[in-house]
Each structure stands twice: as C-alpha cells, then as structure tokens.
Design an enzyme around this catalytic site. Structure first.
Site, PDB file in Angstrom:
ATOM      1  N   GLU A  20     -40.206  23.576  68.993  1.00  0.00           N
ATOM      2  CA  GLU A  20     -40.233  24.560  67.897  1.00  0.00           C
ATOM      3  C   GLU A  20     -39.196  24.198  66.844  1.00  0.00           C
ATOM      4  O   GLU A  20     -38.428  23.252  66.997  1.00  0.00           O
ATOM      5  CB  GLU A  20     -39.907  25.965  68.449  1.00  0.00           C
ATOM      6  CG  GLU A  20     -41.075  26.944  68.414  1.00  0.00           C
ATOM      7  CD  GLU A  20     -41.268  27.602  67.054  1.00  0.00           C
ATOM      8  OE1 GLU A  20     -40.830  27.024  66.035  1.00  0.00           O
ATOM      9  OE2 GLU A  20     -41.861  28.680  67.004  1.00  0.00           O
ATOM     10  N   ASN A 154     -41.505  35.514  64.166  1.00  0.00           N
ATOM     11  CA  ASN A 154     -41.554  34.076  63.926  1.00  0.00           C
ATOM     12  C   ASN A 154     -41.424  33.786  62.441  1.00  0.00           C
ATOM     13  O   ASN A 154     -41.567  34.649  61.594  1.00  0.00           O
ATOM     14  CB  ASN A 154     -42.849  33.482  64.476  1.00  0.00           C
ATOM     15  CG  ASN A 154     -42.650  32.793  65.803  1.00  0.00           C
ATOM     16  OD1 ASN A 154     -41.798  31.918  65.927  1.00  0.00           O
ATOM     17  ND2 ASN A 154     -43.410  33.188  66.811  1.00  0.00           N
ATOM     18  N   ASP A 204     -47.408  31.431  63.770  1.00  0.00           N
ATOM     19  CA  ASP A 204     -46.148  31.039  64.402  1.00  0.00           C
ATOM     20  C   ASP A 204     -45.189  30.535  63.325  1.00  0.00           C
ATOM     21  O   ASP A 204     -44.961  31.211  62.338  1.00  0.00           O
ATOM     22  CB  ASP A 204     -46.424  30.006  65.495  1.00  0.00           C
ATOM     23  CG  ASP A 204     -45.371  29.975  66.583  1.00  0.00           C
ATOM     24  OD1 ASP A 204     -44.175  30.042  66.261  1.00  0.00           O
ATOM     25  OD2 ASP A 204     -45.723  29.875  67.776  1.00  0.00           O
TER      26      ASP A 204
END
Length: 298
Positions: A20, A154, A204
C-alpha cells in the site's frame, strides 16, 4: 468512458500481504506492506525487482510521507497513531488516538498536503461500521480528529493547490470530496464525489494527476479508475490482480505504479501482493512533505 486492458509490467514480485501507500519521493518509489510493518524503496538506478527495506516496525504501517529538512525521516501512520520514523527505525510518537477508541483499531492510508500537514485515516480491525476516523497532523505536531463515522478511511489525495481533498470510505463504496482551508486546514463538506455499487468494487488508494484528475485503485474489481474533477468517469484500466490498493504517478515520467494485495485472494498469482507499472499519458505532481516540528509523546 473508455476501458483499457493494457498489459502491466511486474516491477516487484514481493508476495506482500497488503502492499500500500505508494509514493514517488525524490527519485525513488516508496511503499509499505501494512500488516508486516515494513517500509520499502525502489530506485530507478537499482533495476527491476530490487526493493530495499528501509524499516520494519513491530506495528502495522499504513503509509508514510517525508519530513521536510530531515533526510531519511518519515512521518508515519502506524499502529494506533502518528509517529516520526527515523533512519535507524526508531518510532517517536506524536500521538496514538486510536488507543482511546472502544474497538481494536489501526491507522491506514495517509499523505501530506501542499501546506505541510499530514492526513491519515483509521479503521477497526473487524471493519465495524462507522468506527474509522480521519486525522490531521498539524506542523506543531498536534493530531486532530477531523472526521469520524467512517468505516475504512482510504486515500486521501489532494489537488496541487491543496484546496480540495478526496477521501475514500472503502466499505461504503464512496469517494468524498472536501474543501480545505489552506491556512487552518479546516474542512467544509464532505460531499459525495462518486458512489460505487457493490458489484463495482471498493475505492482504495488515490492520487491526483497533473491535469487535476483523480486516479483510484478499485479493490475487489481489479481496476484503476480515472475521474474528471466534475466526477465524470474518464477511463478504466484493468489490473491483473483482484485487489489493487494504491496508485502513484511518477512526476517526471509517464508511468503509473500500482500496489496490490494477496490478502483475501484464494489463488494468488505473482501479480497479487506486487508492484506493477504501466505507461499512461499524464504525470503526477511532486510529493508533499510534512513541515512540522519535533513534538513527541512517550
């Protein structure tokens, strides 16, 4: 709206559980593997598939941003709060607000804005509805909860002038847009920028390109979307993995980097839990740093 299935290059086959937070920082691509607490960099001069581990924390690491005028120091959304991460891997906590919440929770994605503040979201480990928050870390080191009632926060992502923030509530399938006071960091809104149906996946990680358009990794759908500032869906890229988690545009080259996850994938391939890249017609904007002073909590 157009859709493209252009082949993506496998940059790093890391087998990461939850890669991420990809950012392009001073000639290097920086990203995390959240659940293992690891921070990596990938430099252009090291060739493909040669990431270097910068740190390994004993808590989950959601994202980092560079600290202005402090080389090799990062501000990190980690564990239950916000900390400074020094070059030797030491965490200097600014605050741990999720210690004061009723459910076991962790920090998630985060980014610095053009004014030098750091913004990061949180989530409950069990995904309890409404248990997530958005925090702002000001230059004096104060950590302020600015939004609550989120589930999985997010993003966030900012326009180049810092007056607009995009934020995803992944579990709700919602991309929010807020106006940001460039002086105080105060928010007005939020308003719904885009709403995804349940069968379209979950928004996301996000970033804004040099034309002001928003790129969004769509978890569960194996796609990346590009939206116009007026919320029109302009383009959809196919990702060869079901769970893309973050997007990063190189500010000096026409490349999009995408991190992906193995988490929740029954039959993962080399592209799940990897770093991928693809040529695109736009570039990113320079990364922002946290321009803060050293004020830490024990």
């Amino acid at each position: 709206m157009t859709s493209t299935a252009v082949p993506m290059a496998l940059v790093v086959d890391g087998g990461y559980e939850l890669a991420e937070g990809g950012r392009w920082v001073e000639g290097r691509y920086v990203y995390v593997d959240i659940l293992s607490g690891r921070l990596f960099e990938l430099r252009d001069d090291t060739g493909p598939a040669a990431p270097r581990q910068l740190a390994r924390l004993d808590v989950p690491s959601g994202a980092v941003a560079p600290v202005d005028d402090r080389p090799d120091t990062w501000i990190a959304a980690a564990g239950t709060g916000i900390a400074l991460l020094t070059a030797d891997g030491t965490l200097e906590w600014l605050d741990r607000p999720e210690d004061r919440t009723p459910l076991p929770s962790r920090m998630n994605d985060g980014v610095a804005d053009p004014a030098g503040r750091f913004w990061a979201g949180s989530m409950a480990y069990d995904g309890t509805h409404g248990a997530g928050s958005l925090y702002r870390t000001d230059p004096d080191g104060t950590v302020v909860r600015v939004l609550d009632g989120l589930t999985i926060a997010n993003g966030p992502a900012f326009t180049a002038d810092g007056t607009t923030m995009y934020l995803a509530d992944s579990a709700a399938g919602t991309i929010l847009r807020c106006r940001v006071d460039p002086v105080s960091g105060g928010l007005s809104g939020p308003e719904t920028f885009a709403q995804l149906r349940g069968d379209e996946g979950s928004p996301d990680g996000m970033t804004v390109d040099d034309e002001g358009c928003l790129w969004v990794a769509i978890w569960g759908a194996g796609t990346v979307r590009r939206y116009h500032p007026d919320s029109r869906l302009l383009h959809t890229l196919t990702v060869p993995a079901p769970h893309p988690t973050s997007v990063c545009l190189d500010p000096s080259d026409n490349r999009l980097f995408v991190t992906t996850a193995r988490h929740g994938v029954k039959n993962p391939t080399a592209n799940s839990g990897a770093v991928l890249s693809v040529a695109v017609p736009v570039r990113g904007t320079p990364v922002c740093s946290w321009r803060g002073r050293r004020r830490t909590h024990p």
